[in-house]
Design a protein around this motif. Structure first.
Motif, PDB file in Angstrom:
ATOM      1  N   SER A 124       0.845  -1.198   0.000  1.00  0.00           N
ATOM      2  CA  SER A 124       0.000   0.000   0.000  1.00  0.00           C
ATOM      3  C   SER A 124       0.873   1.237   0.000  1.00  0.00           C
ATOM      4  CB  SER A 124      -0.929   0.018   1.213  1.00  0.00           C
ATOM      5  OG  SER A 124      -0.200   0.291   2.390  1.00  0.00           O
ATOM      6  N   GLN A 155       0.608   5.380   1.293  1.00  0.00           N
ATOM      7  CA  GLN A 155      -0.180   6.343   2.044  1.00  0.00           C
ATOM      8  C   GLN A 155       0.522   7.693   2.024  1.00  0.00           C
ATOM      9  OE1 GLN A 155      -1.496   4.610   5.718  1.00  0.00           O
ATOM     10  NE2 GLN A 155      -2.903   6.269   6.215  1.00  0.00           N
ATOM     11  N   PHE A 192       0.746  11.459   3.862  1.00  0.00           N
ATOM     12  CA  PHE A 192       0.457  12.150   5.112  1.00  0.00           C
ATOM     13  C   PHE A 192       0.853  13.615   5.000  1.00  0.00           C
ATOM     14  CE2 PHE A 192      -0.411   8.535   7.853  1.00  0.00           C
ATOM     15  CZ  PHE A 192       0.284   7.495   7.259  1.00  0.00           C
ATOM     16  N   SER A 215       2.164  16.276  14.456  1.00  0.00           N
ATOM     17  CA  SER A 215       1.128  15.265  14.253  1.00  0.00           C
ATOM     18  C   SER A 215       0.953  14.975  12.761  1.00  0.00           C
ATOM     19  CB  SER A 215      -0.193  15.735  14.858  1.00  0.00           C
ATOM     20  OG  SER A 215      -0.610  16.937  14.257  1.00  0.00           O
ATOM     21  N   LEU A 216       0.681  13.719  12.467  1.00  0.00           N
ATOM     22  CA  LEU A 216       0.502  13.264  11.086  1.00  0.00           C
ATOM     23  C   LEU A 216      -0.979  13.125  10.777  1.00  0.00           C
ATOM     24  CD1 LEU A 216       3.189  10.450  10.768  1.00  0.00           C
ATOM     25  CD2 LEU A 216       3.190  12.626   9.587  1.00  0.00           C
ATOM     26  N   SER A 260      -3.525  11.707   7.907  1.00  0.00           N
ATOM     27  CA  SER A 260      -3.600  10.883   6.711  1.00  0.00           C
ATOM     28  C   SER A 260      -4.377  11.613   5.622  1.00  0.00           C
ATOM     29  CB  SER A 260      -4.284   9.547   7.036  1.00  0.00           C
ATOM     30  OG  SER A 260      -4.405   8.764   5.867  1.00  0.00           O
ATOM     31  N   TYR A 273      -4.982   6.962   1.447  1.00  0.00           N
ATOM     32  CA  TYR A 273      -4.528   5.584   1.408  1.00  0.00           C
ATOM     33  C   TYR A 273      -4.789   5.150  -0.022  1.00  0.00           C
ATOM     34  CZ  TYR A 273      -4.878   0.526   1.800  1.00  0.00           C
ATOM     35  OH  TYR A 273      -4.744  -0.813   1.604  1.00  0.00           O
ATOM     36  N   LEU A 316       4.466  13.767   3.447  1.00  0.00           N
ATOM     37  CA  LEU A 316       5.226  12.516   3.514  1.00  0.00           C
ATOM     38  C   LEU A 316       4.479  11.413   2.781  1.00  0.00           C
ATOM     39  CD1 LEU A 316       5.842  12.935   7.264  1.00  0.00           C
ATOM     40  CD2 LEU A 316       7.747  12.568   5.707  1.00  0.00           C
ATOM     41  N   GLU A 371       3.916   0.591   2.509  1.00  0.00           N
ATOM     42  CA  GLU A 371       3.897  -0.589   3.349  1.00  0.00           C
ATOM     43  C   GLU A 371       4.293  -1.783   2.493  1.00  0.00           C
ATOM     44  OE1 GLU A 371       0.507  -2.681   3.995  1.00  0.00           O
ATOM     45  OE2 GLU A 371       1.119  -3.609   5.868  1.00  0.00           O
ATOM     46  N   THR A 408       6.302  -6.701   4.969  1.00  0.00           N
ATOM     47  CA  THR A 408       6.715  -6.856   6.358  1.00  0.00           C
ATOM     48  C   THR A 408       5.700  -6.229   7.308  1.00  0.00           C
ATOM     49  OG1 THR A 408       7.954  -4.788   6.380  1.00  0.00           O
ATOM     50  CG2 THR A 408       9.137  -6.784   5.717  1.00  0.00           C
ATOM     51  N   GLY A 409       4.762  -5.460   6.775  1.00  0.00           N
ATOM     52  CA  GLY A 409       3.729  -4.849   7.603  1.00  0.00           C
ATOM     53  C   GLY A 409       4.097  -3.497   8.174  1.00  0.00           C
ATOM     54  N   LYS A 410       5.324  -3.039   7.950  1.00  0.00           N
ATOM     55  CA  LYS A 410       5.752  -1.753   8.490  1.00  0.00           C
ATOM     56  C   LYS A 410       5.693  -0.688   7.397  1.00  0.00           C
ATOM     57  CE  LYS A 410       9.621  -3.652   9.343  1.00  0.00           C
ATOM     58  NZ  LYS A 410      11.007  -3.986   9.726  1.00  0.00           N
ATOM     59  N   LEU A 411       5.618   0.565   7.851  1.00  0.00           N
ATOM     60  CA  LEU A 411       5.668   1.681   6.917  1.00  0.00           C
ATOM     61  C   LEU A 411       7.108   2.142   6.734  1.00  0.00           C
ATOM     62  CD1 LEU A 411       2.673   3.960   8.007  1.00  0.00           C
ATOM     63  CD2 LEU A 411       2.826   2.497   5.985  1.00  0.00           C
ATOM     64  N   PHE A 417       8.970   5.424   5.304  1.00  0.00           N
ATOM     65  CA  PHE A 417       8.663   6.805   4.933  1.00  0.00           C
ATOM     66  C   PHE A 417       9.715   7.383   3.999  1.00  0.00           C
ATOM     67  CE2 PHE A 417       5.165   8.109   7.696  1.00  0.00           C
ATOM     68  CZ  PHE A 417       5.139   7.090   8.620  1.00  0.00           C
TER      69      PHE A 417
END
Lengths: 113, 108
Positions: free
Chosen positions: B31, B33, B35, B42-43, B45, B48, B86, B90, B93-96, B98
């Protein structure tokens, strides 16, 4: 307003002190992530949970951090002995499994002096 | 090498001008995303968008997987659009992961 609640907003600690921050994920989101954003705006993944279980974490987190996501309590991330290089913005995010639309909190800005 | 590259690093516009922000990635993704990061950190969204084109007000995001790129278009920029944008991908591995961000400044 973010649906992910992080506290405190700011945290100042001396070197060697413990630094603890908390995160309440968005309701219904069982997956929680912690990221560190340094002064150069670079993001580093620290750890993630699904429900109360750790899914992945980096070596630094395993050695120097204590993190948990107990049921019915906020998730927490604690640096056991703060170092100057830990000064950063710590961001918590949550998501639902299979839906990778993350929601981030406002962050905890840590300053280690 | 860096998996996610954003360009430009910074952009200065006059109010009313359009902005085109780019994100190129060197790995397969699950995916993408976008931001907006407020000055306080603060981020928020924005999109997506794992593939195709999505619209939200003055914002448009287009992700072309086979070309390994995603873009964010801001039309008729306003001073309140100023901040850091930003992209994050993803992987399996499931992590973002950046990008380094684009700092946008819109002058009145």
């Amino acid at each position: 307003n973010s649906k992910v609640i992080q506290t405190p907003r700011y945290l100042v600690k001396g070197q060697g002190q413990k630094a603890k921050m908390r995160c309440i994920p968005e309701k219904g989101h069982p997956v929680v992530f912690w990221y560190q954003q340094n002064k150069n705006n670079e993001f580093k993944f620290l750890i993630n949970f699904q429900n109360q279980e750790v899914l992945q974490q980096i070596d630094m987190t395993e050695k120097r951090f204590s993190a948990e996501c107990p049921s019915n309590s906020p998730c927490s991330l604690e640096i056991q002995s703060s170092e100057a290089g830990d000064s950063a913005l710590y961001l918590c995010a949550s998501s639902h499994p299979g839906e990778t639309d993350y929601t981030f909190g406002s962050g905890t800005r840590l300053l280690v002096i | 090498g860096q998996q996610v590259q954003q360009s430009p690093a910074s952009l200065v516009l006059q109010e009313g001008e359009n902005a085109e922000l780019q994100c190129n990635f060197s790995t397969s993704l699950n995916s993408m995303q976008w931001f907006y990061q407020r000055p306080g950190g603060s981020l928020v969204s924005l999109f997506y968008n794992p593939s195709g084109t999505k619209h939200s007000g003055r914002l448009t995001s287009t992700t072309v997987i086979k070309e390994r790129r995603s873009s964010l278009h801001i039309s008729s920029s306003q001073t309140t659009d100023s901040g850091t944008y930003l992209c994050a991908l993803e992987t399996n591995t499931g992590k973002l992961t950046f990008g380094d961000g684009t700092v946008l400044t819109v002058k009145p």
